[in-house]
Design a protein around this motif. Structure first.
Motif, short mmCIF file in Angstrom:
data_model
loop_
_atom_site.label_atom_id
_atom_site.label_comp_id
_atom_site.label_asym_id
_atom_site.label_seq_id
_atom_site.Cartn_x
_atom_site.Cartn_y
_atom_site.Cartn_z
N SER A 213 44.10 107.13 -96.08
CA SER A 213 43.15 106.52 -95.46
C SER A 213 43.69 105.65 -94.17
O SER A 213 44.84 105.33 -94.44
CB SER A 213 42.43 105.65 -96.24
OG SER A 213 42.84 104.78 -96.88
N SER A 214 43.06 105.46 -93.51
CA SER A 214 43.37 104.47 -92.12
C SER A 214 42.21 103.54 -91.61
O SER A 214 41.22 103.77 -91.89
CB SER A 214 43.96 105.65 -90.89
OG SER A 214 42.83 106.05 -90.48
N PHE A 215 42.72 102.51 -90.72
CA PHE A 215 41.95 101.54 -90.21
C PHE A 215 42.21 101.22 -88.85
O PHE A 215 43.60 101.21 -88.76
CB PHE A 215 41.74 100.18 -91.06
CG PHE A 215 41.09 99.23 -90.31
CD1 PHE A 215 39.76 99.27 -90.36
CD2 PHE A 215 41.56 98.35 -89.91
CE1 PHE A 215 38.85 98.38 -89.70
CE2 PHE A 215 40.98 97.04 -89.13
CZ PHE A 215 39.66 97.40 -89.12
N LEU A 216 41.58 101.12 -87.85
CA LEU A 216 41.84 100.72 -86.64
C LEU A 216 40.66 99.59 -86.12
O LEU A 216 39.39 100.03 -86.62
CB LEU A 216 41.60 102.09 -85.39
CG LEU A 216 42.94 102.65 -85.55
CD1 LEU A 216 42.57 104.01 -84.52
CD2 LEU A 216 44.40 101.90 -84.93
N GLY A 221 43.45 94.17 -81.83
CA GLY A 221 44.13 93.67 -83.17
C GLY A 221 45.31 93.31 -83.01
O GLY A 221 45.65 92.84 -82.00
N LYS A 222 46.20 93.50 -83.83
CA LYS A 222 47.65 93.04 -83.89
C LYS A 222 48.56 94.14 -84.64
O LYS A 222 48.28 94.86 -85.17
CB LYS A 222 47.65 91.59 -84.88
CG LYS A 222 46.92 90.51 -84.44
CD LYS A 222 47.52 90.07 -82.82
CE LYS A 222 46.73 88.61 -82.68
NZ LYS A 222 47.37 87.93 -81.38
N HIS A 223 49.85 93.82 -84.04
CA HIS A 223 50.93 94.85 -84.47
C HIS A 223 51.53 94.24 -86.09
O HIS A 223 51.81 93.04 -86.17
CB HIS A 223 52.09 94.61 -83.47
CG HIS A 223 53.33 95.45 -84.07
ND1 HIS A 223 53.38 96.91 -83.75
CD2 HIS A 223 54.44 94.72 -84.42
CE1 HIS A 223 54.33 97.29 -84.23
NE2 HIS A 223 55.27 96.16 -84.53
N GLY A 224 51.55 94.89 -86.76
CA GLY A 224 52.40 94.68 -88.02
C GLY A 224 51.26 93.87 -89.06
O GLY A 224 50.20 93.92 -88.83
N SER A 225 51.99 93.50 -90.24
CA SER A 225 51.33 92.77 -91.18
C SER A 225 50.51 91.49 -90.82
O SER A 225 49.63 90.95 -91.24
CB SER A 225 52.14 92.69 -92.35
OG SER A 225 52.40 93.82 -93.05
N LYS A 226 51.01 90.96 -89.79
CA LYS A 226 50.49 89.83 -89.26
C LYS A 226 48.95 90.10 -88.63
O LYS A 226 48.18 89.10 -88.35
CB LYS A 226 51.05 89.02 -87.87
CG LYS A 226 51.41 89.87 -86.68
CD LYS A 226 52.19 89.12 -85.71
CE LYS A 226 52.13 90.11 -84.46
NZ LYS A 226 53.20 91.06 -84.43
N ALA A 227 48.51 91.13 -88.72
CA ALA A 227 47.02 91.56 -88.49
C ALA A 227 46.31 90.77 -89.38
O ALA A 227 44.91 90.61 -89.27
CB ALA A 227 46.87 93.00 -88.49
N LEU A 228 46.72 90.60 -90.62
CA LEU A 228 46.38 89.92 -91.65
C LEU A 228 46.02 88.26 -91.64
O LEU A 228 45.25 87.92 -92.58
CB LEU A 228 46.60 90.27 -92.96
CG LEU A 228 46.44 91.99 -93.43
CD1 LEU A 228 47.28 92.03 -94.88
CD2 LEU A 228 44.98 92.15 -93.54
N TRP A 229 47.04 87.77 -90.97
CA TRP A 229 46.72 86.31 -90.70
C TRP A 229 45.58 85.83 -90.14
O TRP A 229 44.67 86.55 -89.27
CB TRP A 229 48.06 85.85 -89.90
CG TRP A 229 49.33 86.02 -90.14
CD1 TRP A 229 49.85 86.59 -91.26
CD2 TRP A 229 50.59 85.91 -89.33
NE1 TRP A 229 51.22 86.89 -91.31
CE2 TRP A 229 51.71 86.46 -89.99
CE3 TRP A 229 50.91 85.34 -87.99
CZ2 TRP A 229 53.19 86.18 -89.65
CZ3 TRP A 229 52.05 85.17 -87.79
CH2 TRP A 229 53.09 85.73 -88.58
N LYS A 230 45.17 84.61 -90.76
CA LYS A 230 43.93 84.13 -90.28
C LYS A 230 43.80 83.86 -88.85
O LYS A 230 42.69 83.71 -88.20
CB LYS A 230 43.65 82.81 -91.07
CG LYS A 230 44.36 81.68 -91.05
CD LYS A 230 44.16 80.74 -92.10
CE LYS A 230 45.24 79.41 -92.04
NZ LYS A 230 44.84 78.59 -93.18
#
Length: 250
Positions: A213-216, A221-230
């Protein structure tokens, strides 16, 4: 006297609790060795019994285990233990210095992306044989997100899932494109990135034959896991997609 003793006993607990950057660190910093003798530093977040599903977290280029100081506690809250690893290819983020990189430089070891493979392997093996969870999930960011497909090919019988944040054909491993490794992955795979990075990972994603599965995001958005930073305005959309995937493989 009693008060001093209680404070001292608390200080000696294995769980290190102190403030780092803007996020309180509620984990334990540990070390173990890579095959070539480099000491790997990692942050261990064990909120559940040792057999609980476990996520190994790898950072992006120029970063450290500090990439996950905000993310790991949320994964704990979802029912997962996890460990954020310093790979020798990196530097620092969120005021957390990459200690593995620091030692590699001191010992004149190379620190390019592929040089981090022994650290990625050693941390996976540490979890498998020292913690022994019932499920192991690998999570990569940027260059380490690409390495997850190599790891998924090499250890496909022992992995329960892969999360890959902004992978791409950044390099070859042993002379092979990452898409050739992706074709051998058998565990469920989740891929996401910034919106404009879709073309970077689509050829790799298309080769995955297992459940995927994927998500855009709707915005950039953001590059890498920092996409999850608040501090990312659409971090909740990323989190919703991540949680949906993790609940399926938990």
């Amino acid at each position: 006297m009693k008060k001093h003793f209680l404070f001292f006993a608390f200080f000696l607990t294995t769980r290190l609790i102190f403030a780092q950057s803007s996020t309180e660190f509620l984990g334990e910093t540990i070390t173990f060795k890579s095959d070539d003798g480099i000491t790997i530093t990692a942050d261990l977040y064990m909120d559940h019994p040792s057999d609980a599903p476990f996520i190994v977290l790898y950072h992006q280029a120029g970063y450290s285990r500090g990439e996950y100081r905000e993310i790991a506690p949320k994964l704990n809250a979802l029912g997962f233990n996890c460990m954020a690893v310093d790979q020798r290819s990196g530097d620092q983020v969120n005021n957390i210095i990459n200690e593995t990189h620091k030692e590699a430089v001191t010992k004149n070891k190379p620190t390019e992306y592929l040089d981090a493979i022994p650290d990625v392997e050693a941390s996976y093996l540490y979890v498998k044989y020292s913690i022994k969870p019932r499920k192991i999930i690998l999570w990569g960011s940027s260059y380490s997100a690409a390495l997850m497909f190599y790891m998924g090919s090499e250890h496909h019988q022992n992995l329960s899932g892969i999360l890959s944040f902004a992978p791409g054909d950044y390099f070859q491993v042993n002379g092979k494109d990452l898409s050739s490794y992706a074709a051998k992955v058998t565990c469920p795979v989740f891929v996401t990135s910034a919106k404009s990075e879709y073309a970077n990972w689509k050829p790799i994603y298309d080769k995955v034959k297992s459940d995927k599965s994927s998500f855009l995001p709707e915005t950039e958005g953001k590059h890498g896991s920092k996409a999850l930073w608040k501090n990312n305005s659409n971090h909740m959309a990323y989190w919703t997609a991540v949680e949906k995937f993790l609940q399926k493989i938990k």
